[in-house]
Design a protein around this motif. Structure first.
Motif, PDB file in Angstrom:
ATOM      1  N   VAL A   1      43.133  31.363  32.605  1.00  0.00           N
ATOM      2  CA  VAL A   1      42.503  32.609  32.145  1.00  0.00           C
ATOM      3  C   VAL A   1      43.513  33.413  31.317  1.00  0.00           C
ATOM      4  CG1 VAL A   1      41.546  34.823  32.903  1.00  0.00           C
ATOM      5  CG2 VAL A   1      40.860  32.702  34.053  1.00  0.00           C
ATOM      6  N   SER A   2      44.734  33.504  31.806  1.00  0.00           N
ATOM      7  CA  SER A   2      45.766  34.257  31.085  1.00  0.00           C
ATOM      8  C   SER A   2      46.078  33.608  29.744  1.00  0.00           C
ATOM      9  CB  SER A   2      47.040  34.342  31.933  1.00  0.00           C
ATOM     10  OG  SER A   2      46.810  35.060  33.125  1.00  0.00           O
ATOM     11  N   ARG A   3      46.207  32.296  29.723  1.00  0.00           N
ATOM     12  CA  ARG A   3      46.495  31.609  28.456  1.00  0.00           C
ATOM     13  C   ARG A   3      45.408  31.896  27.427  1.00  0.00           C
ATOM     14  NH1 ARG A   3      47.279  26.775  31.743  1.00  0.00           N
ATOM     15  NH2 ARG A   3      49.487  26.456  32.201  1.00  0.00           N
ATOM     16  N   ALA A   4      44.153  31.826  27.858  1.00  0.00           N
ATOM     17  CA  ALA A   4      43.050  32.081  26.925  1.00  0.00           C
ATOM     18  C   ALA A   4      43.108  33.500  26.381  1.00  0.00           C
ATOM     19  CB  ALA A   4      41.713  31.820  27.627  1.00  0.00           C
ATOM     20  N   ALA A   5      43.444  34.455  27.255  1.00  0.00           N
ATOM     21  CA  ALA A   5      43.532  35.850  26.816  1.00  0.00           C
ATOM     22  C   ALA A   5      44.673  36.031  25.826  1.00  0.00           C
ATOM     23  CB  ALA A   5      43.717  36.767  28.024  1.00  0.00           C
ATOM     24  N   TYR A   6      45.821  35.432  26.110  1.00  0.00           N
ATOM     25  CA  TYR A   6      46.962  35.585  25.208  1.00  0.00           C
ATOM     26  C   TYR A   6      46.708  34.886  23.877  1.00  0.00           C
ATOM     27  CZ  TYR A   6      49.457  37.247  29.353  1.00  0.00           C
ATOM     28  OH  TYR A   6      49.832  37.947  30.468  1.00  0.00           O
TER      29      TYR A   6
END
Length: 402
Positions: free
Chosen positions: A301-306
């Motif tokens: 989820v964090s990777r997609a947001a970044y």
């Protein structure tokens, strides 16, 4: 004589080496109402399962409070050190022994301890030509001579490293270690290429120079293929530092060091003399997160947001930047690095940028030299794509007026 001037006579020599207040001034400007801050590289903790973590915290206190609120082992809990080894296996480090792992109060403390162990005043440390400002602060306090090595879009240049070592040795410099951030470097966002990683370690090994690999961003890759850590194939020549600040929660202040066995005991003794032990409750909560939650799913989820934020930053830069400005295209992490044409000093532009409603970090903050810099760092990790776009649109006219 005033009390203030009287007490300055008591300062240690290292106190005069502390960094300037420019960093604090930039963060103060970033806190003003209406300012869009592209300065601080803060992770996004808003997507964490905060309510569930609150329940877990309460359960730890209720069920294990006498342990969680007590002093703990200086090296960290056995459970967390074993979990750290599993995390490092995702970076290609498959031979780590929990007994060689030390839990630290953030990776910054690990670097502080390494520097304290290895460096006397006047000793030399090599770095990328733009590197983490916190590392420069540590080196300054210990009165270390920091020497930059040339980098390009593939990271540190092995030939430049070799030449730098030879030149410094010719004038009698004692080089203790190379400090490098190979994945999505702070501040440049650049990744050290696969071909160069072993070359760099080999050059340092032949010169009896340790490599200190700082890898807080490695699991935050959102483009391209993952690369093995420099430590993966070099267990005796690389001290590996990393942190939970970027993959979980910076407020818990937990990181770790994987130290070669022949250096471990000295690292533990010196580290414990400063902090005694890492906080037990923070370790227990982190272990529960790694054990009971889908932390790798959360990482996705964090990777997609970044990635969305990085895309927004790169698109806005392409739309707005004047001719002659260039920037890096990170494959992960939090930053892109702008280079302005000519002899522009980006430190001198800060006030104008703040007046325009945006703030960034000037390149001089990441350089071991005192020369003006025509570079600047933009951090996109903490803002929505819309705010990133607006911030860059505010910055572009400031640069264009030059």
């Amino acid at each position: 004589m005033s009390v203030r001037s009287h007490h300055t006579e008591l300062w240690a020599r290292r106190a005069a080496c502390t960094p300037s207040t420019a960093v604090r001034e930039i963060f103060a400007a970033a806190a003003r109402p209406g300012i869009i801050s592209l300065a601080g590289g803060n992770p996004d903790v808003g997507s964490l399962p905060l309510a569930a973590l609150g329940e877990t915290s309460a359960a730890i206190i209720a069920g294990q409070g006498s342990q969680a609120l007590q002093y703990g082992a200086g090296q960290g809990t056995e459970e967390l050190r074993s979990q750290i080894c599993s995390i490092m296996s995702l970076e290609g480090i498959t031979d780590a022994d929990p007994d060689d792992v030390s839990v630290t109060i953030g990776s910054q403390f690990g670097l502080d301890t390494v520097t304290k162990i290895l460096c006397d005043p006047g000793d030399t440390v090599l770095t990328d030509d733009a590197t983490y400002m916190g590392a420069l602060g540590t080196f300054s306090v210990y009165e270390v001579d920091v020497q930059p090595v040339l980098t390009d879009s593939d990271g540190l240049i092995p030939e430049a490293l070799q030449e730098r070592i030879h030149a410094l040795r010719r004038v009698g410099k004692r080089i203790k270690f190379l400090y490098t951030i190979p994945n999505f470097n702070n501040p440049t966002g650049v990744t050290l290429s696969l071909e160069r990683r072993q070359q760099v370690v080999d050059i340092c090994r032949d010169a009896n120079i340790l490599v200190v690999e700082d890898n807080p961003y490695g699991l935050l890759r959102y483009r391209g293929d993952a690369l093995p850590a420099m430590r993966a194939a070099n267990p005796l020549d690389v001290i590996y530092l990393s942190s939970f600040s970027k993959i979980f929660a910076p407020g818990l202040r937990l990181g770790w060091a994987l130290v070669p066995p022949h250096l471990k005991q000295r690292f533990l003794i010196i580290g414990e003399s400063s902090t005694l032990c890492p906080p037990a409750f923070n370790q227990m909560l982190t272990s529960a997160y790694l054990r009971d939650y889908d932390w790798q799913g959360q990482l996705n989820v964090s990777r997609a947001a970044y990635r969305l934020r990085s895309d927004a930053a790169l698109a806005a830069l392409s739309e707005t930047m004047p001719d002659g400005v260039t920037w890096t295209r990170p494959e992960g992490g939090f930053f892109t690095w702008l280079t302005l044409p000519g002899s522009v000093d980006t430190q001198a532009l800060i006030t104008t940028a703040v007046d325009a409603g945006v703030v960034y970090f000037p390149g001089a903050a990441f350089s071991p030299t005192t020369a003006p810099s025509q570079k600047l760092r933009l951090a996109f990790s903490a803002l929505s794509p819309d705010l990133i776009t607006e911030g860059i649109h505010r910055l572009a006219p400031v640069l264009a007026r030059l």
